[in-house]
Design an enzyme around this catalytic site. Structure first.
Site, mmCIF file in Angstrom:
data_model
loop_
_atom_site.group_PDB
_atom_site.id
_atom_site.type_symbol
_atom_site.label_atom_id
_atom_site.label_comp_id
_atom_site.label_asym_id
_atom_site.label_seq_id
_atom_site.Cartn_x
_atom_site.Cartn_y
_atom_site.Cartn_z
ATOM 1 C CG HIS A 14 -0.413 0.171 2.531
ATOM 2 N ND1 HIS A 14 -0.181 -0.896 3.376
ATOM 3 C CD2 HIS A 14 -0.019 1.269 3.209
ATOM 4 C CE1 HIS A 14 0.309 -0.445 4.518
ATOM 5 N NE2 HIS A 14 0.426 0.870 4.440
ATOM 6 C CG ASP A 32 -0.002 -4.148 2.777
ATOM 7 O OD1 ASP A 32 0.191 -3.519 1.727
ATOM 8 O OD2 ASP A 32 -0.101 -3.605 3.905
ATOM 9 C CB SER A 35 3.120 1.483 6.183
ATOM 10 O OG SER A 35 1.904 1.427 6.869
#
Length: 368
Positions: A103, A136, A222
């Site tokens: 992402h 992801d 992230s």
């Protein structure tokens, strides 16, 4: 008690359509929030260190850990006609391979500029080697990497224990080189994250058998590193739980295990794509009778003809209560456990059928 933040349909995920809702709340494009469920087991990553993970009583010198790890964690900036985003990444080898979250770089998948900034503020272009939305995870290649790149040592997350001290390293809210410490709060925690509902034509939600930690993680972390007391990579920080839209860390963060990361990275770099395992059932949360006890389970509602489950003799109305000896207490738990394992893995499902508990061996198939 089970709490839900935002309902998210999981039908079709991993060939395991969840009839019950999962949950998600996206905090921003660089760190979606998630909702936990239960537990699972992990497989040791090939080539990963198997040395014991330190516990909190070992007296960790976090100054030295931060000094060791920080050069191996990069800031990632993405710009494309679909927008911009930022996040973190971890250097995996001296040739410039970097792992991050899908992402973080998704907006540049069809073209755009990706910049990698090292801890000493040198900036390099990077390209996408491959990316997998379902897990992801993504792999980047630094263009013309410097000779002094510092790869981070990888440890098998299978060695983690609840209560072990950990450090998160990344770039939360654009604050490069930030380190935060905490403990492993839980292991094998099934979480789901995704910005859109697949039933409305959106992207597939991510379902991960995650490490839960109390280390403060916020948007921008992230793709960054979760490391143990020896400064070894044990997870990729990927998501946080929130109480409402726009809120940051509330003390519940999640990381993808290095065992899963190494499997995905190897498939991306070797085959250019990732194959995902498939049990071939529809599931829902259920309470079942098992040898006189009532237990939460993943209740089987449908079994696809010719699937791995059908071949093994799994039937509708069975309730899966464990996989390889690890408890399963919900539909999401079974989905996360299956998704974590590679295609062709032989597993033992403990099921409740007609009030009796029994083991069934299954060889996981591949999603079409």
């Amino acid at each position: 008690m089970r709490r839900s933040l935002t309902a998210l349909a999981l039908a079709g995920a991993l060939g395991l359509g969840a009839c019950s809702p999962g949950t998600t709340q996206a905090s921003d494009s660089s760190s979606p929030a998630t909702q936990p469920s239960a537990r699972s087991s992990t497989q040791p990553a090939s080539g990963a260190s198997s040395a014991p993970i330190a516990t909190a009583s070992d007296g960790v010198d976090w100054v030295q850990v931060a000094k060791k790890v920080s050069p191996s964690v990069v800031a990632i900036s993405v710009a494309s006609n679909r927008g911009s985003s930022s996040g973190s990444g971890v250097v995996l080898d001296a040739k410039g391979q970097v792992v991050t979250n899908h992402h973080v770089i998704a907006s540049a998948a069809q073209g755009g500029q990706i910049l990698v900034t090292l801890h000493d503020e040198r900036v390099f272009d990077a390209r996408v080697v491959g990316s997998d939305a379902a897990s992801d995870l993504a792999v980047l290649q630094v263009v013309d990497p410097p000779a002094d790149l510092a790869p981070l040592e990888v440890a098998s997350s299978n060695g983690l224990v609840v209560g072990a001290p950990v450090m998160a390293v990344g770039n939360p809210l654009g604050l490069a080189g930030t380190v935060t410490t905490g403990i492993v709060s839980a292991l094998n925690r099934p979480v789901t994250a995704g910005d859109q509902d697949p039933s409305s034509g959106g992207g597939e939600p991510v379902v991960t058998n995650a490490i839960q930690t109390s280390a403060a993680v916020n948007p921008g972390n992230s793709g960054g590193a979760l490391v143990d007391a020896q400064g070894r990579l044990v997870g990729i920080n990927s998501s946080i739980a929130t109480l409402g839209q726009g809120q940051g860390n509330i003390g519940i963060s999640f990381a993808i295990t290095t065992d899963q990361m190494e499997s995905v990275v190897d498939q991306i770099t070797t085959n250019g794509r990732v194959r995902h395992s498939n049990l071939g059932v529809m599931v829902t949360d259920a309470v079942v009778q098992a040898d006189g006890d009532r237990k939460w389970a993943a209740g089987i509602t449908q079994v696809a003809s010719g699937s791995a489950a059908a071949t093994a003799g799994i039937k509708p109305r069975d309730g899966v209560i464990a996989i390889d000896g690890e408890p399963v207490d919900s539909a999401l738990s079974l989905i996360a456990q299956v998704r974590e394992r590679a295609v062709g893995t032989k597993v033992t499902l403990t099921i409740a059928r007609a009030g009796k508990q029994q083991d069934v061996d299954v060889t996981l198939g591949a999603r079409p």
